[in-house]
Structure formats: structure tokens, C-alpha cells
Scaffold this motif. Structure first.
Motif, PDB file in Angstrom:
ATOM      1  N   SER A 212      30.279  31.933  36.614  1.00 37.05           N
ATOM      2  CA  SER A 212      30.477  31.185  37.860  1.00 37.05           C
ATOM      3  C   SER A 212      30.166  29.702  37.697  1.00 37.05           C
ATOM      4  CB  SER A 212      29.594  31.772  38.978  1.00 37.05           C
ATOM      5  OG  SER A 212      29.970  33.101  39.273  1.00 37.05           O
ATOM      6  N   ASP A 226      37.155  24.629  39.209  1.00 40.63           N
ATOM      7  CA  ASP A 226      36.562  25.935  39.503  1.00 40.63           C
ATOM      8  C   ASP A 226      35.977  26.577  38.253  1.00 40.63           C
ATOM      9  OD1 ASP A 226      37.138  25.802  42.136  1.00 40.63           O
ATOM     10  OD2 ASP A 226      39.024  26.900  42.006  1.00 40.63           O
ATOM     11  N   ALA A 230      35.931  32.032  39.892  1.00 43.48           N
ATOM     12  CA  ALA A 230      36.517  31.496  41.122  1.00 43.48           C
ATOM     13  C   ALA A 230      38.037  31.394  41.042  1.00 43.48           C
ATOM     14  CB  ALA A 230      35.916  30.131  41.444  1.00 43.48           C
ATOM     15  N   TYR A 232      39.996  33.626  40.458  1.00 40.65           N
ATOM     16  CA  TYR A 232      40.593  34.832  41.033  1.00 40.65           C
ATOM     17  C   TYR A 232      40.467  34.879  42.557  1.00 40.65           C
ATOM     18  CZ  TYR A 232      40.297  36.107  36.158  1.00 40.65           C
ATOM     19  OH  TYR A 232      40.418  36.096  34.792  1.00 40.65           O
ATOM     20  N   PHE A 233      39.633  34.005  43.136  1.00 41.32           N
ATOM     21  CA  PHE A 233      39.398  34.058  44.580  1.00 41.32           C
ATOM     22  C   PHE A 233      40.681  33.778  45.367  1.00 41.32           C
ATOM     23  CE2 PHE A 233      34.605  32.781  44.213  1.00 41.32           C
ATOM     24  CZ  PHE A 233      34.377  33.942  43.483  1.00 41.32           C
ATOM     25  N   PHE A 236      42.598  36.930  45.614  1.00 32.72           N
ATOM     26  CA  PHE A 236      41.952  37.843  46.568  1.00 32.72           C
ATOM     27  C   PHE A 236      42.291  37.435  48.003  1.00 32.72           C
ATOM     28  CE2 PHE A 236      38.259  38.290  43.307  1.00 32.72           C
ATOM     29  CZ  PHE A 236      39.073  39.049  42.499  1.00 32.72           C
ATOM     30  N   ASP A 237      42.222  36.140  48.288  1.00 30.05           N
ATOM     31  CA  ASP A 237      42.538  35.642  49.634  1.00 30.05           C
ATOM     32  C   ASP A 237      43.983  35.976  50.010  1.00 30.05           C
ATOM     33  OD1 ASP A 237      40.028  34.575  50.067  1.00 30.05           O
ATOM     34  OD2 ASP A 237      40.572  32.567  49.366  1.00 30.05           O
ATOM     35  N   ARG A 251      38.798  46.545  47.057  1.00 31.83           N
ATOM     36  CA  ARG A 251      37.364  46.557  47.395  1.00 31.83           C
ATOM     37  C   ARG A 251      36.745  47.923  47.105  1.00 31.83           C
ATOM     38  NH1 ARG A 251      39.575  42.464  50.032  1.00 31.83           N
ATOM     39  NH2 ARG A 251      38.309  40.858  51.068  1.00 31.83           N
ATOM     40  N   ALA A 313      34.281  39.058  39.382  1.00 35.92           N
ATOM     41  CA  ALA A 313      34.695  38.072  40.390  1.00 35.92           C
ATOM     42  C   ALA A 313      34.626  38.665  41.798  1.00 35.92           C
ATOM     43  CB  ALA A 313      36.110  37.587  40.084  1.00 35.92           C
ATOM     44  N   LEU A 314      35.065  39.917  41.946  1.00 40.02           N
ATOM     45  CA  LEU A 314      35.019  40.573  43.257  1.00 40.02           C
ATOM     46  C   LEU A 314      33.587  40.740  43.744  1.00 40.02           C
ATOM     47  CD1 LEU A 314      37.765  43.322  43.122  1.00 40.02           C
ATOM     48  CD2 LEU A 314      37.397  41.742  45.012  1.00 40.02           C
ATOM     49  N   TYR A 317      32.669  37.459  45.029  1.00 37.56           N
ATOM     50  CA  TYR A 317      33.521  37.080  46.161  1.00 37.56           C
ATOM     51  C   TYR A 317      33.104  37.771  47.455  1.00 37.56           C
ATOM     52  CZ  TYR A 317      37.977  36.938  48.821  1.00 37.56           C
ATOM     53  OH  TYR A 317      38.947  36.789  49.771  1.00 37.56           O
TER      54      TYR A 317
END
Length: 553
Positions: A212, A226, A230, A232-233, A236-237, A251, A313-314, A317
Motif C-alpha cells: 500500500s 497510487d 490501490a 485495483y480500487f 472494484f468501484d 466480496r 487489495a480487497l 479496500y
């Protein structure tokens, strides 16, 4: 052409290298625009217009016509030989059909070469691309990249440092962005690879913290600073916004062991809309299309694997409370499927074992304690007593914390642990645990309760293993008398006491009485369980030993 793959796999760098090579080998123009948002795409097309002298739009209302003019220029003969790279074309909403906010301006026709870099399989498909899947680097490529990016004044000649580099590269799955990020941290903090690896493998929390750390790279887009995780965020969004079931499935998956996830765990998870096969295929297809998970077939069954970096990452996140809720959902999913067979009582779902271990770790949910009980029983069945002991200890600690030390279920866990200890030859500790279970069961349940009598028999067996045969015989007679009276002479538990008493009599040289008891156990088991039941065959073997001890060869 679409360069398709997980974020950080080097798609942009491959495209850069390709266009530089092409520009040096042939007379062509190279154009590069950002496809990760309409505003940046427009800015890129505007720069192209200025370069090729297309009149700029006079007002905001003329913007669409202006961008269409640039598209037509690419498609016309005046453009000549060209390569257009649309980088980071990840947002599916921008590329839906020919009318998407960006896709409607993408040049069509036979002229030029169009290259997309994208994380989305759908974007590549919708644009009719030949797809090149970009996976992890080969080991020698990964090492070369690391050595090129890691500036070490002391060199890396020591075997310890070379081994550490190998381990670091394996741990980030040879993903270029993660390699560059690790090398940047080591260079900037003057951390040797061996020290970095020692921190990384300390725990998942340490690994997540290292991955991170933000870093800057001159070869990345100017405003991107990043960290590895990050990156991968954004994906995810996007998935959360566009396909909630896919986001929920991701999830859920992060709460299992990341490897060999049976499809049944997903399809029977109880998630809303998961029962609809079309909705499910769209959801899992999205995760596969973004390279977040991979699929494999084994004996006509499908298993999924979550990428290690995506897993970490999850976990960063998701808010802690949300992650707790999804762990509870995963726990229920495993509980529904990891069950004993109705006919044999044996646990057949070995594919669920790694996931059962993960979902019960650090859980205080009562469901977790029940799964621990099942796990311990399963490991006992297949002779993995060390694993069984670890699980039984975890289950006991949980039940003591939730139910108290003297609850009947807690005492059941004490008894199970005692049996597993005995099977490993840890007789003294086994005796201690059996005595604890027996004393409390006698006090709470009464001396004639079947669970109490089970503890009597268990303690008797532990005493026999320690060579305390006289006390063991007394306890076995006690258990046999109680079981015969309460459960009946033909109950399997009663016949087990007959068998155990026969064994301890043989241990003391009382062969005639041992033979009598062994014949009694054998006859009862043949009648009740059948001639081929494992317990019946055990009695056949025990009788054979007793006959041998008497010279009746």
C-alpha cells in the motif's frame, strides 16, 4: 488489437514499446489518448486535432461534432498510416456499442492500427478486437525488471539476497507494477531485499502495508501516484457501480481460501439473485473478464482462484465492519455444504476443508464452533491427528469463551480433544482432559448420562495406554455396566465397551476372559453392524490376537 489483463500487468508499457519500435521501422504517425474517462479522452482528441490542423470547436455545443470530425479524419485517406492507442479503456459504460460516450468517436474501417489497453474483456469484445491476454512475467523477465529498477550500492551478490529477490517476485506473482513498487520502496529506504522479504512474510497485515506504499514512476501517467494495491480500487468501484451481484460475489470470495473455490460455494451461498443462472453467469463472467479470478475444471467440476494481489487489495479496500459481515456470510455458506453424509456419517466434502479452516479463523460466531467440531471429526477420520488437535483446540477455546467452561457442548470439545491427544500418544495430557470432562459431566449431566459414560470409557482407554491396566479395567467395567443398562446390550456404544474391556483384560494376561469378551463383541457387532463393518473387522482382529496369545494358532 486489445492488450487485456489485470491492472499492473504491464499493458501500457507493452503498447509503448510496440509503438516506439513501429515508429522507428516505418513511416507512420503515432497518437495516444487516455480511455479512462470522457474528459481525458476529449483532451487527447483535441491535442490530435491541433496536431493535424482540424479547426477547434467554437463552443461546448459543437464538441460532439468536433470529435466526430477527428474520427472522420482518421477514417479518411488524408490521415495516411497511423497507430492510435486508447490507453486504460476500462470503464465499460464508456464503450457500450457504437453509442457509448467514447466508443462513438472510435475510428472504424480498414485504415490504421487501433490498440486498446483494457482490464475489461467486454470492452475488448465490444470493439471487435483481436485480444492478447497479458499475464504475469516469466521469472527471468521479472528478475531483470527488478534489477533494472533496484538501485543497490552494495550489489546483490550474496546468496541470501538473491534468494530473497526470488521469494519477493513469487509473492507478487511476477506482476510488473508490484515489482516496480517493491523496488522503489527498497531503493528509497535503502532496504535490502532480505529485510524487505522478512517484513513481507511476517503477516498478511505487513504485506498489505508494504504493497500500500505509494510510489512514483516516470513511465506511468503523470498524475498517478497510487500504490500497488490501490490500482485495483478503480476496478472494484466500477464493478460495484455497474453489477452489484458481481461485486457481492467478489466480496464473498475474498473471505474463502483464495485457491480451489468450488463453484457450489458460490451458487449455494444464499446471495440475492445468485439462484438465477443468467445473473450468476454475468456476475462470475465479469470477475473473470477483469482477470480478478481464474477458473479451472477438475473431474467435470469448476473451481475458481482469486489473484493474491486482488485478495490483499480487497481486504484493504473493504471497511472492517463490512468485511466482518461478508465473513459471516462465507461462514454460513461453508456450514451449509460441509456436512456429514446422511447414511454413513462421514464427511465427503474435502474440497471445502481449506475454506472451512479460513472462515473459522478468529471467528466468535457459534456457527464457527460447530464447523470446528466437524473439521476435527473429519481429520480424525482420515488419521490427520495433528490437524485434528489444532482444530479441536480452536473449537474448545471458542466454546469456552462463548458458552463457558462447563457447558455440555464445551465438555464435548474437551472430550474430543482428549481422544485426539490419545491417538497421538500424548497419554498424560489425554488423561487430564478426560478426567476434566468426566468430573464435570458427572456433576452436570449425572453419572448415567450417555455422555458421562463416554467419558468413563475414554478415560479407561487413556489409562490403558499409560499401562494403568487395573484402573483401566475398573473404568471399562463401569462404562460397560452403565451402557448395558441405559442403552441396551446391543447398542454399538455398549459393544465398544465390551471390545475395550476385552483388550485391557488381554493386556493383563487374562486371556480366557479376554477371549470370552472378544467373542461377545464380535457376535454382537456381526449381528448389529454386519460382517463387513470396520468395527466388526476390528473385533475379528482382536479375537485373533487373543487366540494367538493363548497358543491357539
Amino acid at each position: 488489437i486489445a492488450l487485456h489483463g489485470l491492472g499492473g500487468s504491464g499493458k501500457t508499457q507493452i503498447a509503448l514499446e510496440f509503438v516506439y519500435q513501429q515508429a522507428s521501422e516505418r513511416d507512420c504517425d503515432v497518437f495516444w489518448v487516455h480511455g479512462g474517462g470522457v474528459q481525458k479522452f476529449r483532451e487527447g482528441f483535441t491535442a490530435i486535432a491541433q496536431h493535424v490542423r482540424i479547426p477547434l470547436a467554437s463552443a461546448e455545443t459543437d464538441q460532439e461534432g468536433f470529435l466526430l470530425n477527428i474520427k472522420r479524419w482518421f477514417e479518411g485517406s488524408a490521415s495516411g498510416d497511423w497507430i492510435l492507442v486508447i490507453d486504460n479503456a476500462d470503464n465499460e459504460e464508456d464503450f457500450t456499442g457504437n453509442s457509448g460516450p467514447i466508443s462513438k468517436f472510435v475510428p472504424q474501417g480498414p485504415r490504421g492500427n487501433l490498440i486498446f489497453t483494457t482490464r475489461s474483456l467486454r470492452v475488448a469484445s465490444w470493439q471487435g478486437c483481436e485480444r492478447l491476454d497479458i499475464g504475469k512475467m516469466e521469472e527471468d523477465e521479472a528478475r531483470a525488471l527488478f534489477l533494472r529498477r533496484f538501485d543497490s550500492p552494495d550489489g546483490l551478490n550474496e546468496e541470501e539476497e538473491k534468494e530473497a529477490i526470488t521469494r519477493i517476485l513469487e509473492s507478487v506473482h511476477h506482476i510488473p507494477l508490484a515489482i516496480v513498487g517493491a523496488a522503489a520502496f527498497m531503493t528509497e529506504t535503502q532496504t535490502p531485499p532480505s529485510t524487505y522479504w522478512a517484513i513481507f512474510q511476517e503477516s498478511d497485515e505487513r504485506a498489505k502495508s508494504l504493497l500500500s506504499q505509494p510510489f512514483w514512476d516516470i513511465q506511468r501517467e503523470a498524475d498517478i501516484t497510487d500504490s500497488t494495491l490501490a490500482t485495483y480500487f478503480v476496478t472494484f468501484d466500477q464493478i460495484t457501480r455497474q453489477l452489484p451481484l458481481a461485486a457481492n460475489l467478489l466480496r464473498l470470495i475474498v473471505c474463502f481460501d483464495r485457491q480451489n473455490i468450488p463453484e457450489q460455494l458460490l451458487t449455494q451461498s444464499g446471495l440475492e439473485e445468485i439462484d438465477d443462472p443468467i445473473q450468476y453467469r454475468q456476475a462470475i463472467g465479469t470477475l473473470l473478464g477483469f482477470s480478478l479470478v481464474t477458473a479451472a475444471k477438475f473431474e467435470d467440476k469448476t473451481f475458481y482462484e482469486l489473484h493474491r494481489l486482488v485478495q490483499l487489495a480487497l481486504q484493504v479496500y473493504l471497511p472492517t465492519e463490512e468485511l466482518k459481515l461478508w465473513r459471516a456470510t462465507a461462514l454460513k455458506a461453508v456450514s451449509r455444504l460441509f456436512l456429514p453424509d446422511e447414511n454413513t456419517g462421514r464427511y465427503l466434502g474435502s474440497a471445502y476443508i481449506p475454506h472451512a479452516i479460513v472462515v473459522t479463523k478468529d471467528s466468535t460466531d457459534p456457527i464457527s464452533e460447530e464447523i470446528c467440531f466437524r473439521l476435527g471429526y473429519y481429520f480424525d477420520e482420515i488419521g490427520k491427528y495433528a490437524e485434528s488437535e489444532a482444530i479441536h483446540r480452536r473449537g474448545l477455546e471458542g466454546r469456552e469463551r462463548i458458552l463457558g467452561p462447563n457447558h455440555p457442548d464445551t465438555l464435548g470439545s474437551v472430550n474430543n480433544l482428549a481422544i485426539t491427544l490419545r491417538r497421538q500418544g500424548k497419554y498424560h495430557e489425554s488423561e487430564t482432559m478426560h478426567r476434566r470432562a468426566l468430573e464435570q459431566r458427572e456433576r452436570i449431566l449425572g453419572p448415567d448420562h450417555p455422555d458421562t459414560l463416554s467419558s468413563v470409557g475414554g478415560l479407561a482407554s487413556a489409562l490403558a495406554e499409560e499401562g494403568k491396566y487395573a484402573e483401566s479395567e475398573t473404568m471399562h467395567r463401569h462404562a460397560l455396566e452403565g451402557r448395558g443398562r441405559i442403552l441396551g446390550p446391543d447398542h454399538p456404544a455398549t459393544l465398544r465397551s465390551v471390545n475395550n474391556l476385552a483388550n485391557v483384560l488381554g493386556d493383563q494376561g487374562k486371556y480366557v476372559e479376554s477371549e470370552t469378551m472378544n467373542r461377545c463383541a464380535l457376535e454382537g457387532r456381526e449381528r448389529v453392524l454386519g460382517p463387513d463393518h470396520p468395527d466388526t473387522l476390528s473385533s475379528v482382529g482382536n479375537l485373533a490376537i487373543t487366540l494367538s496369545d493363548q497358543g491357539q494358532y
